[in-house]
Design a protein around this motif. Structure first.
Motif, PDB file in Angstrom:
ATOM      1  N   ASP A  67       0.947  -1.295  -0.134  1.00 35.30           N
ATOM      2  CA  ASP A  67       0.114   0.190   0.136  1.00 35.30           C
ATOM      3  C   ASP A  67       0.944   1.249   0.062  1.00 35.30           C
ATOM      4  O   ASP A  67       0.404   2.384  -0.563  1.00 35.30           O
ATOM      5  N   LEU A  68       1.898   1.073   0.672  1.00 33.09           N
ATOM      6  CA  LEU A  68       3.033   2.521   0.702  1.00 33.09           C
ATOM      7  C   LEU A  68       4.008   2.425  -0.339  1.00 33.09           C
ATOM      8  O   LEU A  68       5.015   1.678  -0.109  1.00 33.09           O
ATOM      9  N   PRO A  69       3.688   3.236  -1.381  1.00 31.09           N
ATOM     10  CA  PRO A  69       4.876   3.332  -2.431  1.00 31.09           C
ATOM     11  C   PRO A  69       6.260   3.646  -1.712  1.00 31.09           C
ATOM     12  O   PRO A  69       7.220   2.855  -2.411  1.00 31.09           O
ATOM     13  N   ALA A  70       6.323   4.264  -0.752  1.00 25.88           N
ATOM     14  CA  ALA A  70       7.682   4.455  -0.363  1.00 25.88           C
ATOM     15  C   ALA A  70       8.518   3.322   0.040  1.00 25.88           C
ATOM     16  O   ALA A  70       9.785   3.165   0.103  1.00 25.88           O
ATOM     17  N   LEU A  71       7.596   2.197   0.396  1.00 20.36           N
ATOM     18  CA  LEU A  71       8.363   0.872   0.868  1.00 20.36           C
ATOM     19  C   LEU A  71       8.664  -0.014  -0.423  1.00 20.36           C
ATOM     20  O   LEU A  71       9.148  -0.676  -0.139  1.00 20.36           O
ATOM     21  N   HIS A  72       8.245   0.398  -1.464  1.00 22.75           N
ATOM     22  CA  HIS A  72       8.676  -0.799  -2.767  1.00 22.75           C
ATOM     23  C   HIS A  72       8.976  -0.220  -4.023  1.00 22.75           C
ATOM     24  O   HIS A  72       9.649  -0.559  -4.720  1.00 22.75           O
ATOM     25  N   LYS A  73       8.747   1.345  -4.065  1.00 22.81           N
ATOM     26  CA  LYS A  73       9.032   1.686  -5.559  1.00 22.81           C
ATOM     27  C   LYS A  73      10.317   1.888  -5.925  1.00 22.81           C
ATOM     28  O   LYS A  73      10.916   1.645  -6.838  1.00 22.81           O
ATOM     29  N   ARG A  74      11.173   2.099  -4.790  1.00 29.18           N
ATOM     30  CA  ARG A  74      12.558   2.332  -5.068  1.00 29.18           C
ATOM     31  C   ARG A  74      13.368   1.455  -4.113  1.00 29.18           C
ATOM     32  O   ARG A  74      14.454   1.658  -3.534  1.00 29.18           O
ATOM     33  N   ASP A  75      12.854   0.126  -4.016  1.00 26.29           N
ATOM     34  CA  ASP A  75      13.676  -0.981  -3.216  1.00 26.29           C
ATOM     35  C   ASP A  75      15.001  -1.196  -3.915  1.00 26.29           C
ATOM     36  O   ASP A  75      15.939  -1.418  -3.126  1.00 26.29           O
ATOM     37  N   CYS A  76      15.127  -0.869  -4.998  1.00 25.21           N
ATOM     38  CA  CYS A  76      16.583  -1.049  -5.863  1.00 25.21           C
ATOM     39  C   CYS A  76      17.320   0.066  -6.168  1.00 25.21           C
ATOM     40  O   CYS A  76      18.212   0.072  -7.075  1.00 25.21           O
ATOM     41  N   SER A  77      16.835   1.022  -5.249  1.00 24.31           N
ATOM     42  CA  SER A  77      17.493   2.305  -5.754  1.00 24.31           C
ATOM     43  C   SER A  77      18.159   3.431  -4.505  1.00 24.31           C
ATOM     44  O   SER A  77      17.162   3.252  -3.690  1.00 24.31           O
ATOM     45  N   ALA A  78      19.145   3.717  -4.573  1.00 27.06           N
ATOM     46  CA  ALA A  78      19.716   4.357  -3.174  1.00 27.06           C
ATOM     47  C   ALA A  78      18.800   5.647  -3.179  1.00 27.06           C
ATOM     48  O   ALA A  78      18.683   6.326  -1.848  1.00 27.06           O
ATOM     49  N   ALA A  79      17.942   6.155  -4.152  1.00 22.42           N
ATOM     50  CA  ALA A  79      17.326   7.455  -3.517  1.00 22.42           C
ATOM     51  C   ALA A  79      15.990   6.936  -3.144  1.00 22.42           C
ATOM     52  O   ALA A  79      15.151   7.657  -2.486  1.00 22.42           O
ATOM     53  N   GLY A  80      15.809   5.610  -2.767  1.00 19.11           N
ATOM     54  CA  GLY A  80      14.823   5.002  -1.868  1.00 19.11           C
ATOM     55  C   GLY A  80      15.076   5.086  -0.415  1.00 19.11           C
ATOM     56  O   GLY A  80      14.060   4.501   0.339  1.00 19.11           O
ATOM     57  N   PHE A  81      16.047   5.600  -0.016  1.00 17.66           N
ATOM     58  CA  PHE A  81      16.585   5.045   1.304  1.00 17.66           C
ATOM     59  C   PHE A  81      17.311   6.477   1.912  1.00 17.66           C
ATOM     60  O   PHE A  81      18.150   6.934   1.075  1.00 17.66           O
ATOM     61  N   GLY A  82      17.177   6.602   3.120  1.00 18.65           N
ATOM     62  CA  GLY A  82      18.078   7.745   3.757  1.00 18.65           C
ATOM     63  C   GLY A  82      18.324   7.285   5.314  1.00 18.65           C
ATOM     64  O   GLY A  82      17.053   7.096   6.051  1.00 18.65           O
TER      65      GLY A  82
END
Length: 724
Positions: free
Chosen positions: A609-624
């Motif tokens: 349900d939360l795009p933030a938890l999966h959309k950028r699973d494989c991109s450094a832009a998805g984590f901080g």
């Protein structure tokens, strides 16, 4: 009407390499000579449209009969043992089935639909229905088909060799689906080879029986068009992918019926709705390619093209795949192209030579598993495996393949000491032929079957496993993150009082988390062979065990990477997994186990349900990071991001049983943040400690962010907040 004496005796004894040169119809003076071989007959005759003609026993060898027809015409053979009569079509009156293009592609090693021409196919040939058998055995002197239809007599039904391709074929009229068969092979020097199952057989007898079984590959009336159109989006690196790994023989058993496993149809009825209800997006089945030994769990396959009969027929397996698609689930298969067992009815020394495997044991024998290693440098072997991958993807609509033991394929010195392996042509340890094979299978699979995914079980730091081939990678869609799994499981097994000394085991994975498209795997390998179940890995008393496991799953589901969880782990099975028994479903009567199951279900739904938890699973832009350095308190906090329009998510993990009051965290967005999940909630069996449902980011700059907020951290917990 005389026959060449030596060849007649060889034919009668089952030694003649070219039976088609003698048996069947051949031009003769004034008409056509018909030669038949039938050791059970004392009399034979030819029945044609213009009447019946007797055949004479050949003087040169027993079992041979010679007759005559004035001109070419269809006919039947009639035999008698003096009491019983029988009638059958003569297989030696039928011409070849394979065409020149097929022969060329087989010889070239580029026949991508190899299963369409090799194996056993029910067809109509020259107006007669029967089964066409074809097998690759290039170094054999002679090959014949065995079955109940000829009393398992290797002297009968010798096959026709097709030129230089090494393929042997024969059309047997009247043979249909359900017939068991094997190949009898004579080696190049006349030595007998153990009877072999069909390398491209579509069915098999139930183990411990070892014969192949004729199965029709007719067109299945697939009803999964809607799923097939959208599965590419459902399996992309930006999609939520949460995989439930299943051993179909032990997920659930029918205790009332001799403790038997569920069938494919029963799995479609029971497993599919369970997995969908749990919020998983995919099912991954341990290998179902036919295998002789239950204890191998399918990882030592013999029938690479045969869905195991343990659970039903090929069509019933198709129904399972279709049921998954109807429920919106992808279905993945574990695929084993890295090695094969030494069982005598399998591929080992198939035609009397090291055909599929390397002859040198330093290249061809797997010391860890006592298995044989494919010779990827042989074009026909590579073709065989590539075609097998396409077979599962095309014939069964399987959505992807998880390739087993890739590390063992990539390195020639894998699990070997000095002197026990052969360097490559450059003197290095990399298996260049296996690397080329993996690149080819990924390139071809992705190119020919839209929307599929491949994943590598690869435990080393080999570069670019999930990078495109044209950029120097192996071309997999995803790679299992074995390093993350080993580090985090090691961390969580430490008593909380000692975890501050091992904090880097949680944080180190973020150093390389985006070097590949990772899947975070808690697989069957982590709950067998004395490793203990997931719940029994956890330290402390029972309350702490469950709290630790809840926190671990919360960390896993919020960490970058797709998810994979083995069956039973979702409700904290206490026993190690046993492939001979059902999961302990009765544990769900205990609220603590039910709580773990509810948590995994909610984590799956939140992950989707939360795009933030999966959309950028494989991109450094998805984590901080918020704070990855609070080692003394064993607290981690971090952010997950989707696209710009997606609300960010903050995750705070407390890996000690000590509550943390007024824990300050920096946040990138001012305003309210809503609690979406608390692993310590009472509904999951947690302490139910009051925590803040809504936090407000304002006030002081902190940890590099312009805003901050105070959070109440329950013991051994993970909190997930979404920006409002």
């Amino acid at each position: 009407m005389k026959l060449p004496a030596d060849r007649a005796r060889a034919l009668s004894d089952g030694r003649e390499a070219d039976p088609f040169d003698i048996l069947g119809p051949h031009p003769s003076q004034g008409g056509w000579r018909i030669v038949a071989l039938d050791h059970g007959a004392v009399e034979m005759s030819i029945s044609a449209v213009d009447g019946e003609r007797p055949m004479s026993p050949a003087e040169e060898a027993p079992g041979l009969f010679v007759g005559f027809l004035p001109e070419p015409m269809p006919y039947l053979l009639r035999g008698s043992d003096g009491q019983t009569q029988w009638e059958y079509e003569d297989p030696y009156r039928f011409g070849p089935v394979l065409g020149q293009i097929d022969e060329h592609l087989i010889g070239e090693g580029t026949h991508r639909q190899l299963w369409r021409v090799l194996g056993a196919h029910v067809i109509k040939h020259q107006g007669v229905t029967g089964t066409h058998f074809a097998v690759w055995a290039p170094n054999a002197r002679r090959v014949s088909v065995l079955g109940n239809f000829n009393g398992w007599d290797a002297r009968r039904h010798g096959m026709r060799r097709r030129g230089s391709t090494g393929v042997w074929e024969i059309f047997l009229p009247g043979i249909g689906e359900g017939e068991a068969y094997k190949f009898a092979i004579t080696g190049a020097h006349g030595e007998p080879v153990p009877e072999k199952a069909d390398p491209v057989g579509f069915g098999a007898e139930h183990p411990p029986a070892t014969a192949s079984v004729v199965r029709e590959l007719h067109d299945f009336n697939w009803q999964d068009g809607a799923w097939m159109k959208r599965r590419g989006r459902a399996q992309s690196v930006s999609a939520p992918i949460s995989i439930y790994e299943v051993h179909p023989g032990s997920w659930r058993r029918v205790i009332e019926d001799d403790n038997r496993p569920l069938s494919y149809l029963e799995l479609a009825r029971d497993l599919i709705p369970y997995v969908a209800g749990m919020g998983f997006t995919h099912i991954e089945l341990l290998p179902i390619s036919e295998f002789p030994f239950d204890g191998s769990w399918g990882y030592q396959p013999v029938g690479m093209f045969a869905p195991t009969i343990r659970f039903g027929t090929p069509d019933e397996f198709r129904h399972l795949v279709e049921a998954a698609h109807e429920a919106g689930l992808g279905l993945l298969l574990d695929w084993v192209p890295g090695h094969f067992p030494t069982d005598p009815h399998g591929l080992a020394r198939f035609d009397g030579t090291a055909l599929y495997e390397h002859a040198d044991p330093r290249e061809g024998f797997h010391q860890d598993w006592n298995t044989l290693i494919y010779n990827y440098g042989r074009r026909e072997v590579s073709n065989y495996l590539i075609a097998n991958a396409l077979y599962w993807l095309q014939e069964y609509h399987v959505d992807g393949l998880r390739v087993d033991a890739v590390a063992s394929m990539l390195y020639r010195d894998y699990s070997r000491k000095e002197g026990e392996w052969v360097p490559n042509i450059h003197g290095g340890r990399e298996n260049l032929e296996a690397i080329d094979f993996l690149r080819s299978v990924n390139t071809i699979a992705y190119g020919e079957v839209p929307g599929i995914m491949t994943a590598a079980e690869e435990s080393t730091s080999f570069p670019g496993v999930s990078r495109p081939v044209d950029r120097g990678g192996l071309g997999f869609g995803f790679k299992w993150n074995m390093g993350w799994m080993n580090d985090t499981l090691s961390y969580i097994q430490h008593e909380p009082v000692h975890r501050s000394h091992h904090h880097n085991q949680l944080t180190f994975g973020l150093v390389y988390a985006f070097s590949e498209n990772f899947i975070l795997p808690i697989s069957h390998d982590e709950v067998v062979h004395g490793k203990g179940s997931m719940i029994e890995k956890m330290p402390g008393d029972d309350w702490q065990k469950f709290a630790n496991l809840r926190a671990y799953y919360g960390f896993m589901w919020t960490h970058p990477g797709k998810k994979l969880l083995f069956m039973g782990c979702e409700f904290a099975q206490r026993r190690e997994w046993d492939h001979n028994t059902s999961l302990d479903w009765h544990l769900l009567e205990d609220t603590r186990h039910k709580g773990i199951q509810s948590l995994v279900r909610d984590l799956n739904h939140l992950y989707r349900d939360l795009p933030a938890l999966h959309k950028r699973d494989c991109s450094a832009a998805g984590f901080g990071w918020i704070d990855g350095g609070a080692a003394a308190e064993s607290v981690l906090s971090y952010l997950r991001y989707g696209e710009e329009e997606d609300a960010p998510v903050a995750v705070i993990c407390n890996f000690t049983p000590v509550p943390r009051h007024g824990w300050q965290i920096g946040l990138p967005r001012a305003g309210k943040w809503k609690l979406r999940l608390n692993s310590d909630a009472g509904v999951y069996g947690g302490s139910g400690m009051t925590t803040t449902e809504i936090i407000t980011a304002d006030g002081d700059e902190y940890q590099g962010y312009d805003q901050s907020a105070l959070v109440e951290l329950p013991p051994l917990s993970v909190l997930i907040y979404e920006a409002a």
